[in-house]
Design a protein around this motif. Structure first.
Motif, PDB file in Angstrom:
ATOM      1  N   LYS A  71       0.756  -1.213  -0.019  1.00  0.00           N
ATOM      2  CA  LYS A  71      -0.274   0.107  -0.086  1.00  0.00           C
ATOM      3  C   LYS A  71       0.820   1.442   0.490  1.00  0.00           C
ATOM      4  N   ILE A  72       1.622   0.903   1.154  1.00  0.00           N
ATOM      5  CA  ILE A  72       2.665   2.435   1.349  1.00  0.00           C
ATOM      6  C   ILE A  72       3.207   2.742  -0.689  1.00  0.00           C
ATOM      7  N   PHE A  73       3.883   1.046  -1.398  1.00  0.00           N
ATOM      8  CA  PHE A  73       4.154   1.544  -2.318  1.00  0.00           C
ATOM      9  C   PHE A  73       4.027   2.237  -3.003  1.00  0.00           C
ATOM     10  N   CYS A  74       2.579   1.920  -3.154  1.00  0.00           N
ATOM     11  CA  CYS A  74       1.531   2.338  -4.919  1.00  0.00           C
ATOM     12  C   CYS A  74       1.195   3.727  -4.513  1.00  0.00           C
ATOM     13  N   SER A  75       0.951   3.946  -3.236  1.00  0.00           N
ATOM     14  CA  SER A  75       1.028   5.409  -2.522  1.00  0.00           C
ATOM     15  C   SER A  75       1.793   6.352  -3.455  1.00  0.00           C
ATOM     16  N   SER A  76       3.129   5.903  -3.221  1.00  0.00           N
ATOM     17  CA  SER A  76       4.413   6.469  -3.194  1.00  0.00           C
ATOM     18  C   SER A  76       4.505   7.027  -5.134  1.00  0.00           C
ATOM     19  N   GLN A  77       3.744   5.718  -5.542  1.00  0.00           N
ATOM     20  CA  GLN A  77       3.691   5.961  -7.473  1.00  0.00           C
ATOM     21  C   GLN A  77       2.541   7.037  -7.656  1.00  0.00           C
ATOM     22  N   GLY A  78       2.002   7.843  -6.427  1.00  0.00           N
ATOM     23  CA  GLY A  78       0.594   7.936  -6.927  1.00  0.00           C
ATOM     24  C   GLY A  78      -0.985   7.701  -7.164  1.00  0.00           C
ATOM     25  N   SER A  79      -0.863   6.061  -6.846  1.00  0.00           N
ATOM     26  CA  SER A  79      -1.562   5.274  -7.337  1.00  0.00           C
ATOM     27  C   SER A  79      -2.889   4.921  -5.545  1.00  0.00           C
ATOM     28  N   GLU A  80      -2.807   3.546  -5.451  1.00  0.00           N
ATOM     29  CA  GLU A  80      -3.459   2.789  -5.073  1.00  0.00           C
ATOM     30  C   GLU A  80      -3.082   1.241  -4.630  1.00  0.00           C
ATOM     31  N   LEU A  81      -2.959   0.326  -3.483  1.00  0.00           N
ATOM     32  CA  LEU A  81      -3.442  -1.465  -4.166  1.00  0.00           C
ATOM     33  C   LEU A  81      -4.887  -1.337  -5.133  1.00  0.00           C
ATOM     34  N   ALA A  82      -4.498  -2.155  -5.816  1.00  0.00           N
ATOM     35  CA  ALA A  82      -6.114  -1.939  -6.456  1.00  0.00           C
ATOM     36  C   ALA A  82      -7.399  -2.042  -6.542  1.00  0.00           C
ATOM     37  N   PRO A  83      -8.264  -1.301  -6.770  1.00  0.00           N
ATOM     38  CA  PRO A  83      -9.760  -1.552  -6.938  1.00  0.00           C
ATOM     39  C   PRO A  83      -9.817  -2.968  -7.987  1.00  0.00           C
ATOM     40  N   ILE A  84     -11.329  -3.233  -7.350  1.00  0.00           N
ATOM     41  CA  ILE A  84     -12.165  -3.904  -8.850  1.00  0.00           C
ATOM     42  C   ILE A  84     -13.008  -3.863  -8.777  1.00  0.00           C
ATOM     43  N   ASP A  85     -13.358  -2.884  -9.843  1.00  0.00           N
ATOM     44  CA  ASP A  85     -15.280  -2.508 -10.622  1.00  0.00           C
ATOM     45  C   ASP A  85     -15.602  -2.956 -10.266  1.00  0.00           C
ATOM     46  N   THR A  86     -15.211  -3.690 -11.500  1.00  0.00           N
ATOM     47  CA  THR A  86     -16.308  -4.472 -12.869  1.00  0.00           C
ATOM     48  C   THR A  86     -15.885  -5.127 -12.669  1.00  0.00           C
ATOM     49  N   HIS A  87     -16.540  -6.498 -13.887  1.00  0.00           N
ATOM     50  CA  HIS A  87     -16.147  -7.717 -14.702  1.00  0.00           C
ATOM     51  C   HIS A  87     -15.430  -7.142 -14.935  1.00  0.00           C
ATOM     52  N   GLY A  88     -15.274  -6.859 -15.461  1.00  0.00           N
ATOM     53  CA  GLY A  88     -13.403  -6.732 -17.531  1.00  0.00           C
ATOM     54  C   GLY A  88     -12.749  -6.107 -16.028  1.00  0.00           C
ATOM     55  N   ASP A  89     -12.461  -5.480 -15.342  1.00  0.00           N
ATOM     56  CA  ASP A  89     -11.162  -5.478 -14.563  1.00  0.00           C
ATOM     57  C   ASP A  89     -10.807  -6.689 -13.444  1.00  0.00           C
ATOM     58  N   MET A  90     -11.267  -7.254 -12.931  1.00  0.00           N
ATOM     59  CA  MET A  90     -11.231  -8.242 -12.436  1.00  0.00           C
ATOM     60  C   MET A  90     -10.509 -10.175 -14.129  1.00  0.00           C
ATOM     61  N   ASP A  91     -11.179  -9.962 -14.818  1.00  0.00           N
ATOM     62  CA  ASP A  91     -11.030 -10.760 -15.725  1.00  0.00           C
ATOM     63  C   ASP A  91      -9.620 -10.514 -16.217  1.00  0.00           C
ATOM     64  N   PHE A  92      -9.176  -8.956 -16.627  1.00  0.00           N
ATOM     65  CA  PHE A  92      -7.561  -8.182 -16.983  1.00  0.00           C
ATOM     66  C   PHE A  92      -6.876  -8.593 -15.950  1.00  0.00           C
ATOM     67  N   LEU A  93      -7.453  -8.871 -14.573  1.00  0.00           N
ATOM     68  CA  LEU A  93      -6.116  -8.401 -13.209  1.00  0.00           C
ATOM     69  C   LEU A  93      -5.958  -9.920 -12.910  1.00  0.00           C
ATOM     70  N   LYS A  94      -7.166 -10.803 -12.506  1.00  0.00           N
ATOM     71  CA  LYS A  94      -6.835 -12.046 -13.013  1.00  0.00           C
ATOM     72  C   LYS A  94      -5.832 -12.926 -14.230  1.00  0.00           C
ATOM     73  N   LYS A  95      -5.990 -12.288 -15.564  1.00  0.00           N
ATOM     74  CA  LYS A  95      -5.586 -12.718 -16.211  1.00  0.00           C
ATOM     75  C   LYS A  95      -4.329 -12.356 -16.407  1.00  0.00           C
ATOM     76  N   HIS A  96      -3.509 -11.143 -15.740  1.00  0.00           N
ATOM     77  CA  HIS A  96      -2.387 -10.818 -15.846  1.00  0.00           C
ATOM     78  C   HIS A  96      -1.501 -11.691 -14.939  1.00  0.00           C
ATOM     79  N   ALA A  97      -2.607 -11.227 -13.641  1.00  0.00           N
ATOM     80  CA  ALA A  97      -1.817 -11.876 -12.232  1.00  0.00           C
ATOM     81  C   ALA A  97      -1.647 -13.185 -12.551  1.00  0.00           C
ATOM     82  N   GLU A  98      -2.281 -14.592 -13.387  1.00  0.00           N
ATOM     83  CA  GLU A  98      -1.981 -15.820 -13.634  1.00  0.00           C
ATOM     84  C   GLU A  98      -2.053 -16.530 -11.964  1.00  0.00           C
ATOM     85  N   THR A  99      -0.391 -17.549 -11.606  1.00  0.00           N
ATOM     86  CA  THR A  99      -0.530 -17.803 -10.986  1.00  0.00           C
ATOM     87  C   THR A  99       0.225 -17.462  -9.113  1.00  0.00           C
ATOM     88  N   SER A 100       0.592 -16.350  -9.557  1.00  0.00           N
ATOM     89  CA  SER A 100       1.034 -15.299  -8.865  1.00  0.00           C
ATOM     90  C   SER A 100      -0.207 -14.885  -7.875  1.00  0.00           C
TER      91      SER A 100
END
Length: 160
Positions: A71-100
């Protein structure tokens, strides 16, 4: 009736001016809407290692930290730990996260509701497995942990 040399030059001049105007307008439109030129119209161009979709840019860490450090790292980048607002965001994030496993911006206090890092209450539109206080995501879904383990994380910020 054949054109006079002056009429022929005038037509060529008008044609050149027309082409120049069309090229200039096209260049302005492309600069104003670069995302429209992508092979994937929903993909948004983001800087550096940030990956975009829609009007958001996401950063998938290669390093690992606990939830608070992430959370601190994201704040230092002018961002936040990712919120997931939509099914599209969820699918995108799961795809890019892979098994990690990746920390996302959901946490709760014992006995309270889940909240996003921006303070809004999570409306439970997806399931969070486990009984921890901090949420993480991988290709299989969203889980919870006590937040002490060092794993990767996902930051999010608006594209604009």
């Amino acid at each position: 009736m054949p054109l006079s040399p002056q009429d022929h030059k005038l037509k060529i001049f008008v044609f050149v001016v027309f082409i120049t105007v069309v090229v200039a307008i096209t260049a302005v439109v492309i600069r104003a809407h670069p995302e429209k030129t992508s092979e994937h119209p929903q993909t948004t161009k983001c800087s550096g290692e940030w990956i975009g979709i829609g009007n958001k840019c996401f950063y998938f860490s290669k390093d690992t930290k606990n939830w608070t450090g992430s959370k601190i790292f994201c704040s230092s980048q002018g961002s936040e730990l990712a919120p997931i607002d939509t099914h599209g965001d969820m699918d995108f994030l799961k795809k890019h996260a892979e098994t990690s496993m990746h920390w996302i911006g959901l946490s709760r206090k014992q006995g309270e509701s889940w909240k996003w890092t921006n303070g809004t209450t999570f409306n439970a539109w997806f399931e969070i497995d486990g009984n921890g206080l901090f949420a993480f995501l991988n290709a299989d879904g969203v889980y919870s942990s006590r937040g002490f383990v060092d794993i990767k994380w996902i930051c999010s910020k608006p594209r604009f």
